[in-house]
Write an enzyme that holds these catalytic residues in place. Structure first.
Site, mmCIF file in Angstrom:
data_model
loop_
_atom_site.group_PDB
_atom_site.id
_atom_site.type_symbol
_atom_site.label_atom_id
_atom_site.label_comp_id
_atom_site.label_asym_id
_atom_site.label_seq_id
_atom_site.Cartn_x
_atom_site.Cartn_y
_atom_site.Cartn_z
ATOM 1 N N LYS A 126 0.646 -1.147 0.439
ATOM 2 C CA LYS A 126 0.154 -0.057 0.058
ATOM 3 C C LYS A 126 0.772 1.081 -0.508
ATOM 4 O O LYS A 126 0.830 2.343 -0.786
ATOM 5 C CB LYS A 126 -0.664 -0.239 1.558
ATOM 6 C CG LYS A 126 -2.203 -0.854 1.150
ATOM 7 C CD LYS A 126 -2.643 -1.449 2.629
ATOM 8 C CE LYS A 126 -4.082 -2.297 2.709
ATOM 9 N NZ LYS A 126 -4.852 -2.672 3.260
ATOM 10 N N GLN A 146 -4.752 -0.870 9.403
ATOM 11 C CA GLN A 146 -4.015 -1.938 8.579
ATOM 12 C C GLN A 146 -5.458 -3.085 9.916
ATOM 13 O O GLN A 146 -4.246 -3.703 11.436
ATOM 14 C CB GLN A 146 -2.696 -3.286 8.833
ATOM 15 C CG GLN A 146 -2.689 -4.029 8.440
ATOM 16 C CD GLN A 146 -3.601 -4.368 6.623
ATOM 17 O OE1 GLN A 146 -3.046 -3.043 5.619
ATOM 18 N NE2 GLN A 146 -4.452 -5.715 6.452
ATOM 19 N N ASP A 193 -11.532 3.402 4.012
ATOM 20 C CA ASP A 193 -11.774 1.782 4.161
ATOM 21 C C ASP A 193 -12.675 1.339 3.859
ATOM 22 O O ASP A 193 -13.333 0.390 3.232
ATOM 23 C CB ASP A 193 -10.669 0.753 4.924
ATOM 24 C CG ASP A 193 -9.519 -0.319 5.216
ATOM 25 O OD1 ASP A 193 -9.501 0.007 3.629
ATOM 26 O OD2 ASP A 193 -9.215 -0.494 6.103
#
Ligand code: NDP
Length: 290
Positions: free
Chosen positions: A54, A98, A121
């Site tokens: 990422k 994460q 997200d």
């Protein structure tokens, strides 16, 4: 019949290139670049790999990455304090924590602490609610990437029968809502579904998000179906999906491989959501098809 192999890697690269061009124009007009903060707690090796890719994609798009690596013993209060700082930081347009988090931290507390306007997200309940009632918000990257692959492959999705296998908050449920938004007739299957092969055989579109290696075989499919395999399963034979690629390829019309299908699209959509966040925050108009 041998199914067309849907090249998610190439599709993702195309999107990332377009975003890099948009970022360049944004920088010239706004005077800064979009920023993505990625937070990794602990040293889970799969999570570390995701975070690295990422970060690389962020830089390649010309955006600024802020990486925060915290120890596995970080307390919930410490992580909340970091999220609050990132929420208040004007250089940060997107915040990604994460998952999974270590057991002393409640994931829901962290997910709901991230500002919904920086929640690239799309996991915050406000964004889940926006998707459910048809408002603009952030949509989780993996299902959004799957939708893009389906639209590129099939064009108009209206009226198609779609079966989503899996009902998690991050893949199955938002995937079903996105397909409903496109006017598909949607069935959500899960571990309690009866006669799963029969249910799957009705579908023009199959999205598999289960986490069971090679579970869906060719004899479960309607001939010509389009199959999107979200599964990432580490086996002795290497990385495999939830769909048995060999037998499914004999029946399906088109199918994503694992790896090289959905995975790269997830990262491309994260970069896309970060750019869109920056554009919204700055009142910058962008190509809506991004
Ligand atoms: P979860 O474990 O959260 O959800 C799995 C879902 O599959 C559940 O809804 C479960 O049903 C259902 N399920 C389990 N067993 C069966 C079965 N035998 N028959 C039918 N349904 C079943 O997983 P995620 O949604 O987070 O992820 C799914 C897969 O996608 C995983 O392999 C994951 O690694 C991968 N993934 C890939 C990403 C990418 O970028 N390519 C991103 C995110 C995930 P129930 O609810 O009844 O328990």
């Amino acid at each position: 019949m041998t199914a067309k192999r849907i090249d998610g890697k190439a599709a993702a690269q195309g999107i990332r290139d377009r975003i890099a061009t948009e970022v360049d124009a944004f920088r010239q007009q706004v005077g800064r670049v979009p920023g993505l903060a990625v937070v990794l707690v602990g040293d889970d090796s799969a999570s570390a790999v995701y975070v690295r890719s990422k970060a690389r994609a962020t830089e390649q798009a010309g955006m600024q990455g802020f990486e925060h690596r915290l120890s596995a013993t970080t307390s919930q209060d410490e992580l909340v304090a970091l999220v609050d700082r990132l929420n208040a930081d004007p250089a940060v347009d997107g915040i990604l924590v994460q998952l999974p988090l270590p057991p002393q931290i409640d994931e829901q507390v962290i997910i709901t602490r991230i500002s919904p306007d920086k929640d690239v997200d799309g996991f915050h309940p406000v964004n889940a609610g926006r998707l459910a009632i048809g408002l603009h918000g952030f949509v989780p990257c993996t299902p959004l990437g799957c939708l893009r692959l389906l639209q590129a492959e099939l064009g108009e999705l209206s009226g198609k029968d779609a079966v989503v296998v899996g009902r998690s908050n991050i893949v199955g449920k938002p995937m079903a809502l996105l397909l409903l938004r496109e006017s598909c007739t949607v069935t959500i299957a899960h571990s309690r579904t009866r006669n799963l092969p029969e249910v799957v055989r009705r579908a023009d579109i199959v999205v598999a998000a289960v986490g069971r290696p090679n579970m869906i075989t060719g004899d479960w499919l309607k001939p010509g179906a389009t199959v999107i395999d979200v599964g990432i399963n580490r086996t002795e034979a290497g990385l495999v999906g939830d769909v048995d690629f060999t037998s499914a390829s004999e029946i399906a019309g088109a199918i994503t491989p694992v790896p090289g299908g959905v995975g790269p699209m997830t990262i491309a959509m994260l970069i896309r959501n970060t750019f869109v966040s920056a554009a919204r925050r700055e009142g910058y108009s962008y190509e809506k098809s991004l």
